[in-house]
Design an enzyme around this catalytic site. Structure first.
Site, PDB file in Angstrom:
ATOM      1  N   MET A 148       0.713  -7.934  13.571  1.00 44.43           N
ATOM      2  CA  MET A 148       0.319  -7.153  14.735  1.00 44.43           C
ATOM      3  C   MET A 148       1.559  -6.889  15.587  1.00 44.43           C
ATOM      4  SD  MET A 148      -0.918  -6.850  18.070  1.00 44.43           S
ATOM      5  CE  MET A 148      -1.465  -8.380  18.815  1.00 44.43           C
ATOM      6  N   TYR A 149       1.850  -5.608  15.802  1.00 47.22           N
ATOM      7  CA  TYR A 149       3.076  -5.230  16.512  1.00 47.22           C
ATOM      8  C   TYR A 149       2.903  -5.150  18.022  1.00 47.22           C
ATOM      9  CZ  TYR A 149       6.481  -4.385  12.810  1.00 47.22           C
ATOM     10  OH  TYR A 149       7.392  -4.539  11.786  1.00 47.22           O
ATOM     11  N   GLU A 194      -1.463  -6.778   7.850  1.00 50.73           N
ATOM     12  CA  GLU A 194      -0.133  -6.538   8.396  1.00 50.73           C
ATOM     13  C   GLU A 194       0.028  -7.307   9.704  1.00 50.73           C
ATOM     14  OE1 GLU A 194       2.889  -6.292   8.307  1.00 50.73           O
ATOM     15  OE2 GLU A 194       3.257  -4.204   7.723  1.00 50.73           O
ATOM     16  N   HIS A 202       0.824  -1.216   0.000  1.00 48.72           N
ATOM     17  CA  HIS A 202       0.000   0.000   0.000  1.00 48.72           C
ATOM     18  C   HIS A 202       0.857   1.265   0.000  1.00 48.72           C
ATOM     19  CE1 HIS A 202       1.021   0.911   4.187  1.00 48.72           C
ATOM     20  NE2 HIS A 202       0.913  -0.389   4.408  1.00 48.72           N
ATOM     21  N   GLY A 203       0.260   2.366  -0.413  1.00 46.06           N
ATOM     22  CA  GLY A 203       0.949   3.648  -0.368  1.00 46.06           C
ATOM     23  C   GLY A 203       1.194   4.114   1.067  1.00 46.06           C
ATOM     24  N   GLN A 204       1.954   5.180   1.190  1.00 46.19           N
ATOM     25  CA  GLN A 204       2.311   5.724   2.509  1.00 46.19           C
ATOM     26  C   GLN A 204       1.055   5.979   3.358  1.00 46.19           C
ATOM     27  OE1 GLN A 204       3.246   9.962   3.156  1.00 46.19           O
ATOM     28  NE2 GLN A 204       5.308   9.305   3.730  1.00 46.19           N
ATOM     29  N   SER A 205       1.113   5.532   4.614  1.00 45.41           N
ATOM     30  CA  SER A 205       0.008   5.772   5.551  1.00 45.41           C
ATOM     31  C   SER A 205       0.375   6.919   6.487  1.00 45.41           C
ATOM     32  CB  SER A 205      -0.273   4.507   6.366  1.00 45.41           C
ATOM     33  OG  SER A 205       0.758   4.300   7.328  1.00 45.41           O
ATOM     34  N   THR A 206      -0.614   7.361   7.263  1.00 45.58           N
ATOM     35  CA  THR A 206      -0.351   8.439   8.222  1.00 45.58           C
ATOM     36  C   THR A 206       0.696   8.018   9.254  1.00 45.58           C
ATOM     37  OG1 THR A 206      -2.249   7.699   9.529  1.00 45.58           O
ATOM     38  CG2 THR A 206      -2.633   9.482   7.956  1.00 45.58           C
ATOM     39  N   TYR A 207       0.672   6.763   9.678  1.00 39.69           N
ATOM     40  CA  TYR A 207       1.670   6.289  10.643  1.00 39.69           C
ATOM     41  C   TYR A 207       3.045   6.123   9.987  1.00 39.69           C
ATOM     42  CZ  TYR A 207      -1.162   5.368  14.843  1.00 39.69           C
ATOM     43  OH  TYR A 207      -1.911   5.485  15.989  1.00 39.69           O
ATOM     44  N   GLY A 233       1.403  -1.765  12.355  1.00 40.90           N
ATOM     45  CA  GLY A 233       0.806  -3.067  12.592  1.00 40.90           C
ATOM     46  C   GLY A 233      -0.601  -3.126  12.031  1.00 40.90           C
ATOM     47  N   HIS A 247       0.617  -5.584   2.639  1.00 39.89           N
ATOM     48  CA  HIS A 247       1.455  -4.887   3.619  1.00 39.89           C
ATOM     49  C   HIS A 247       2.884  -5.427   3.596  1.00 39.89           C
ATOM     50  CE1 HIS A 247      -2.245  -3.197   5.352  1.00 39.89           C
ATOM     51  NE2 HIS A 247      -2.748  -4.367   4.992  1.00 39.89           N
ATOM     52  N   ARG A 297      -5.963   1.083   4.470  1.00 39.92           N
ATOM     53  CA  ARG A 297      -4.869   1.641   3.665  1.00 39.92           C
ATOM     54  C   ARG A 297      -4.563   0.756   2.459  1.00 39.92           C
ATOM     55  NH1 ARG A 297      -2.774  -0.243   8.515  1.00 39.92           N
ATOM     56  NH2 ARG A 297      -0.886  -1.534   8.496  1.00 39.92           N
TER      57      ARG A 297
END
Length: 201
Positions: free
Chosen positions: A87-88, A85, A9-14, A22, A155, A58
């Site tokens: 999970m962190y 993705e 996916h493209g750049q996310s806010t995080y 995650g 992801h 995302r």
């Protein structure tokens, strides 16, 4: 001959804020939307029969942008948590630089890149592999064997797991692999699903 295209996916806010994302369901940034659009431009010549994505917005938004860019919005779209993705755990939402300052860069690198080590209360890449690959084997491989072209927008870690499986990358070498956002990785297969070519477009 079948084609499989993997796109992170493209750049996310995080991503922009340098946070561990995650499975937190964050949005794309404006740049992330542009990255998705540009990735679509790179695959315009390919006709896809099916598209797969995760359950996170995302990735789903990136796929929507890509399919609009290549004028293939009418193909079947399958969304499944097996492609989510990793999970962190306790790290989710934390700033990566601040976390490195607290725990040490070496420890954070192990949490981020190792195959088997889990971040606190989170998933390892091995855990991600063990949910992503069985889904790929049962749901996607039969379609590729049938000659269908498949697009997967997901992801960094679910796609790293797929790269491990497809390219026979071992658990040590995968720690050096970082998948860029919005850059298609294209595989072509023969009828026995042997890889004929693999490249970033």
């Amino acid at each position: 001959m079948a084609i499989l295209t993997l796109i992170r996916h493209g750049q996310s806010t995080y991503n922009l804020e340098n946070r561990f994302t995650g499975n937190v369901d964050v949005e794309l940034t404006v740049l992330g939307e542009k990255e998705a659009l540009l990735s679509g431009e790179k695959i315009k010549a390919i006709h896809y029969d099916f598209a797969y994505t995760s359950t996170l917005k995302r990735a789903k938004k990136s796929l929507t942008i890509i399919l609009a860019a290549i004028h293939q919005t009418n193909i079947p779209i399958i969304s499944n948590a097996a492609l989510d993705e990793r999970m962190y755990g306790d790290l989710q939402g934390l700033n990566k630089a601040e976390t490195a300052a607290k725990y040490g860069e070496a420890q954070v690198l192990i949490w981020r890149r190792s195959f088997a080590v889990r971040p606190p209360n989170g998933e390892s890449l091995e855990d991600t592999f063990n949910r992503t690959i069985p889904y790929y084997q049962t749901e996607i491989e039969p379609k590729l064997k049938n000659g269908d072209n498949i697009l997967i927008v997901a992801h960094g870690n679910s796609l790293r797991a797929l790269m491990m499986y497809l390219e026979k990358i071992d658990s040590e070498e995968i720690s050096k692999v970082n998948i860029p956002t919005g850059l298609p990785r294209n595989y072509t297969f023969d009828k026995q699903l042997n890889i004929k070519t693999v490249e970033y477009l």
